[in-house]
Write a protein that holds these residues in place. Structure first.
Motif, short mmCIF file in Angstrom:
data_model
loop_
_atom_site.label_atom_id
_atom_site.label_comp_id
_atom_site.label_asym_id
_atom_site.label_seq_id
_atom_site.Cartn_x
_atom_site.Cartn_y
_atom_site.Cartn_z
N SER A 198 -2.49 22.03 45.75
CA SER A 198 -1.85 21.81 44.57
C SER A 198 -1.34 23.40 44.07
N THR A 199 -0.75 23.57 44.44
CA THR A 199 0.20 25.31 43.91
C THR A 199 1.21 24.81 45.12
N LEU A 200 2.72 25.20 44.28
CA LEU A 200 3.64 25.57 45.08
C LEU A 200 4.46 27.29 44.59
N VAL A 201 4.36 28.46 45.10
CA VAL A 201 4.50 29.64 44.86
C VAL A 201 6.35 29.28 45.21
N GLU A 202 7.17 30.11 44.86
CA GLU A 202 8.41 29.95 45.42
C GLU A 202 8.64 31.48 45.10
N LEU A 203 8.42 32.01 45.71
CA LEU A 203 9.01 33.48 45.80
C LEU A 203 10.88 33.42 45.78
N GLY A 204 11.07 34.98 44.85
CA GLY A 204 12.82 34.93 44.63
C GLY A 204 13.37 33.55 44.54
N SER A 205 12.95 32.65 43.49
CA SER A 205 13.05 31.45 43.18
C SER A 205 14.91 31.26 43.08
N GLY A 206 15.78 32.16 42.13
CA GLY A 206 16.72 31.66 42.05
C GLY A 206 16.76 30.52 41.47
N THR A 207 17.86 29.49 42.09
CA THR A 207 17.46 28.12 41.11
C THR A 207 16.81 27.30 41.55
N SER A 208 15.83 27.33 42.09
CA SER A 208 15.02 26.48 42.61
C SER A 208 15.33 24.92 43.00
N GLU A 209 16.31 24.86 43.80
CA GLU A 209 17.17 24.18 43.92
C GLU A 209 16.95 22.84 45.12
N LYS A 210 16.21 23.88 46.36
CA LYS A 210 15.57 23.53 47.93
C LYS A 210 14.22 23.49 47.54
N THR A 211 13.94 23.94 46.10
CA THR A 211 12.56 23.73 46.13
C THR A 211 11.68 22.27 45.60
N ARG A 212 12.68 21.55 45.28
CA ARG A 212 12.98 20.43 44.79
C ARG A 212 12.74 19.17 45.73
N LEU A 213 12.66 19.49 47.02
CA LEU A 213 12.32 18.87 48.23
C LEU A 213 10.92 19.07 48.78
N LEU A 214 10.50 20.15 48.14
CA LEU A 214 9.49 20.37 48.89
C LEU A 214 8.52 19.54 47.45
N LEU A 215 8.71 19.75 46.42
CA LEU A 215 7.49 19.54 44.86
C LEU A 215 7.93 17.50 45.22
N ASP A 216 9.17 16.97 45.74
CA ASP A 216 8.90 15.74 45.93
C ASP A 216 8.13 15.02 46.85
N ALA A 217 7.94 15.89 47.98
CA ALA A 217 7.18 15.38 48.52
C ALA A 217 5.71 15.09 48.67
N LEU A 218 5.10 17.29 47.90
CA LEU A 218 4.03 17.20 47.87
C LEU A 218 3.55 16.39 46.04
N ARG A 219 4.55 15.88 45.30
CA ARG A 219 3.64 14.97 44.44
C ARG A 219 3.86 13.51 44.79
#
Ligand code: AVJ
Length: 352
Positions: free
Chosen positions: A103-124
């Protein structure tokens, strides 16, 4: 604290800073204020510049310019890491989302969080996602990430955290269970930033991360793998010279924040893979003997001709080594994946 995030802490917690510039309209937890950041820089620069051999911690590359330069490195042809990690994430994001139902995604050292969108999309898409927390030492980086993600994921609760992950991971704000938001936490530490830690720092980091997690929470780790020296040397000596600019950026940070007088032109970028220690050793080498004044520290630093100052290590990993370290910290392996070329690894761990 009235925002419901103050529970679940152990130990003394830094007082969150208010009124930090650059966070307008973004819900943020500042564990490292601008004043703390400068105090930490002072302490670490004093220690590193008076040590023998001299060294500076790599976190100080990342002011706004340094973060942009790192971003440019990830687009250089020799720097395979980011593309390989993205390849794995593209293939595994759905599996990771289905497994964790975080339910919560924490991104450490997030920089621009670009790759995280792949995870966010899948979790959504699996319907579990409620909150995203970018965590970075660089306030402009988390603030930008928070603004962009709030815009692109309506309904997502975004909370930016400014902190140093060596010190502040144990203070990660957690939503209390009674808010009805008790889904698991997924902490993502991507890009092989773990490669910047030496063995002791790694063990300490995994242990403090494990302490902030509850059984059933998850840790997703991106780690670069041991490979041929020629490829590693090329990745850290790109032909376009972006890595040179990135490495020297730490001198600009010291000049600006500690009123130092480093002359970039008097240093060469040196980066070479050490196959014995399985790490890329990254340094700045003084071209000539000279002195540098660091007014903010009341310090004069002498460099001999050819003297090297370490600015970063980038450790390369083997699966067995990662498993050993994570198991020792109290994690159980749930998945271990590589790209087709077996250059990079992404692994999923469950807090046991
Ligand atoms: C962000 C730490 C993963 O070690 O590859 C890139 C930083 N330094 N080129 C890395 C870096 C020089 C990078 N990490």
């Amino acid at each position: 604290m009235s925002d419901g995030f103050a529970q679940g802490f152990t130990g003394t917690r830094p007082v969150p800073g208010g009124g930090e510039p650059g966070l307008a309209g973004v819900d943020a937890e500042v564990l490292l204020t601008e004043a703390d950041r400068v105090a930490l820089l002072r302490a670490e620069a004093r220690r590193g510049l008076t040590a023998s051999p001299k060294q500076l911690p790599p976190k100080w590359f990342y002011d706004e310019r340094g973060s942009a330069l790192f971003d440019a490195i990830t687009r250089e042809p020799e720097y395979y890491l980011t593309r390989r990690e993205r390849e794995i994430l593209t293939e595994r994001a759905v599996e990771i989302a289905r497994t964790t139902r975080a339910s919560t995604l924490v991104e450490l050292g997030s920089g621009t969080s670009e790759k995280t969108r792949l995870l966010l999309d899948a979790l959504r898409d699996v319907g579990s996602l409620r909150r995203f927390m970018p965590f970075d030492v660089c306030l402009p980086a988390v603030a930008d990430a928070a603004v962009a993600l709030r815009r692109d994921y309506p309904g997502l609760n975004v909370k930016a955290v400014v902190g140093d992950f060596h010190e502040h991971v144990r203070f990660l704000p957690r939503a209390p269970q009674e808010q009805g938001d008790a889904g698991p936490l997924l902490v993502a530490f991507l890009g092989s930033t773990i490669g910047n830690f030496d063995e002791a720092e790694r063990a300490r980091f995994f242990a403090s991360l494990r302490l902030v997690l509850r059984p059933g929470d998850w840790f997703l780790l991106g780690a670069d793998l041991v490979k041929a020296k020629r490829r590693l040397d090329a990745a850290y000596n790109d032909a376009a010279g972006v890595t040179v600019q990135f490495n020297k950026n730490v001198l600009r940070v010291l000049n600006r924040d500690l009123r130092a007088s480093f002359d970039e032109a008097l240093f060469d970028h040196v980066a070479a893979y050490d196959s014995e220690r399985e790490l890329v050793d990254i340094r700045l080498r003084a071209r000539v003997a000279h002195q540098v004044k660091v007014d903010g520290l009341g310090l004069t630093v002498r460099f001999a001709a050819g003297e090297e100052m370490r600015t970063e290590i980038s450790v390369k990993f083997r699966r067995a080594g990662l498993e050993k370290a994570l198991r020792a910290a109290g994690f159980k392996r749930s998945g271990f994946w590589t790209d087709r070329a077996r250059d990079f690894s992404l692994s999923l761990w469950r807090a046991a």
